[in-house]
Design an enzyme around this catalytic site. Sequence first.
Site, PDB file in Angstrom:
ATOM      1  CE  LYS A  67      -3.744  -2.355   2.292  1.00  0.00           C
ATOM      2  NZ  LYS A  67      -4.738  -2.142   3.571  1.00  0.00           N
ATOM      3  CB  THR A 108      -6.948  -6.181   9.853  1.00  0.00           C
ATOM      4  OG1 THR A 108      -7.335  -7.413   9.195  1.00  0.00           O
ATOM      5  CG2 THR A 108      -7.232  -5.262   8.984  1.00  0.00           C
ATOM      6  CG  ASN A 118      -3.560  -2.620   7.165  1.00  0.00           C
ATOM      7  OD1 ASN A 118      -3.273  -1.795   6.066  1.00  0.00           O
ATOM      8  ND2 ASN A 118      -4.404  -3.504   7.480  1.00  0.00           N
ATOM      9  CG  HIS A 136      -5.125  -6.325  -0.190  1.00  0.00           C
ATOM     10  ND1 HIS A 136      -6.484  -6.543   0.462  1.00  0.00           N
ATOM     11  CD2 HIS A 136      -5.150  -7.188  -1.146  1.00  0.00           C
ATOM     12  CE1 HIS A 136      -7.142  -7.558  -0.280  1.00  0.00           C
ATOM     13  NE2 HIS A 136      -6.340  -7.766  -1.434  1.00  0.00           N
TER      14      HIS A 136
HETATM   15  P1  TYD Z   1     -10.088  -6.504   6.098  1.00  0.00           P
HETATM   16  O1  TYD Z   1     -10.545  -7.107   4.938  1.00  0.00           O
HETATM   17  O2  TYD Z   1     -11.092  -6.459   7.372  1.00  0.00           O
HETATM   18  O3  TYD Z   1      -8.720  -6.680   6.366  1.00  0.00           O
HETATM   19  P2  TYD Z   1      -7.459  -7.231   5.732  1.00  0.00           P
HETATM   20  O4  TYD Z   1      -6.991  -6.447   4.932  1.00  0.00           O
HETATM   21  O5  TYD Z   1      -6.610  -7.718   6.945  1.00  0.00           O
HETATM   22  O6  TYD Z   1      -7.908  -8.511   5.031  1.00  0.00           O
HETATM   23  O7  TYD Z   1     -10.193  -4.694   5.861  1.00  0.00           O
HETATM   24  C1  TYD Z   1      -9.811  -4.323   4.788  1.00  0.00           C
HETATM   25  C2  TYD Z   1      -8.880  -2.930   4.870  1.00  0.00           C
HETATM   26  O8  TYD Z   1      -9.983  -2.084   5.458  1.00  0.00           O
HETATM   27  C3  TYD Z   1      -7.870  -3.098   5.899  1.00  0.00           C
HETATM   28  O9  TYD Z   1      -6.645  -3.694   5.232  1.00  0.00           O
HETATM   29  C4  TYD Z   1      -7.932  -1.723   6.437  1.00  0.00           C
HETATM   30  C5  TYD Z   1      -9.267  -1.210   6.297  1.00  0.00           C
HETATM   31  N1  TYD Z   1      -9.749  -1.107   7.580  1.00  0.00           N
HETATM   32  C6  TYD Z   1      -9.504   0.099   8.051  1.00  0.00           C
HETATM   33  O10 TYD Z   1      -9.216   1.215   7.521  1.00  0.00           O
HETATM   34  N2  TYD Z   1     -10.165   0.215   9.586  1.00  0.00           N
HETATM   35  C7  TYD Z   1     -10.691  -0.798  10.076  1.00  0.00           C
HETATM   36  O11 TYD Z   1     -11.103  -0.847  11.422  1.00  0.00           O
HETATM   37  C8  TYD Z   1     -10.583  -2.190   9.291  1.00  0.00           C
HETATM   38  C9  TYD Z   1     -11.174  -3.352  10.260  1.00  0.00           C
HETATM   39  C10 TYD Z   1     -10.247  -2.393   8.172  1.00  0.00           C
END
Ligand code: TYD
Length: 185
Positions: free
Chosen positions: A10, A118, A149, A152
């Site tokens: 990202k 996440t 984070n 993805h």
């Molecule tokens: P999610 O699909 O729950 O996580 P992952 O990327 O680990 O599969 O969420 C998608 C994206 O949404 C996540 O990478 C970052 C964003 N996000 C937020 O900004 N705030 C939040 O509280 C959550 C759960 C996700």
Amino acid sequence: MIERTLVLLKPDAVQRALVGEIIHRFERAGLKIVGLKMIWVTEEFARKHYPEDLIPIIGRKTLEDWKELGISAEESPEELGKRAHEDLIRFTTEAPVIAMVLEGVHAVKIVRKMVGHTSPHKAEPGTIRGDYSTISMGYATKRGFGGRNLIHASGTPEEAEHEIELWFSPNEIYDYPTVHEKHVK
Ligand code: TYD
């Protein structure tokens, strides 16, 4: 059992110059890079990758995070999800991303394991998010910026298939032997 999975580094990973470091981890683990490019996505494209279906999930997870972190919520889960989703779209288009397709046995699960939880504050040390990021999703949403984070990774083989199709055209994915495959087969 040989799977392909979509990984995005990202904007925060690109801006923090962690691209080489992260790719190195996947190569070292034995995953094969079969597609790789830098792309600065439009808002429209970001909304295809993160569709509105995610809003309730993000709302619910944000509330759970806030409860644990002792942050009080004045907004409803729907309002929170909507706001966090908009932050996420803004963040995804803030700088270029690196998109790649990785191939390997159980690649989807292995990559998710290497990526970690996440929310950076819950990601274990040794995972990519755990080693290189700290700011919780809850804090990011409270402050109104997308959760940084770093990465993805597709959640399931079905999701991987759909996401690879969205990000890559077939002629951008390469079928080639690694030296190990070439000399061991
Ligand atoms: P999610 O699909 O729950 O996580 P992952 O990327 O680990 O599969 O969420 C998608 C994206 O949404 C996540 O990478 C970052 C964003 N996000 C937020 O900004 N705030 C939040 O509280 C959550 C759960 C996700």
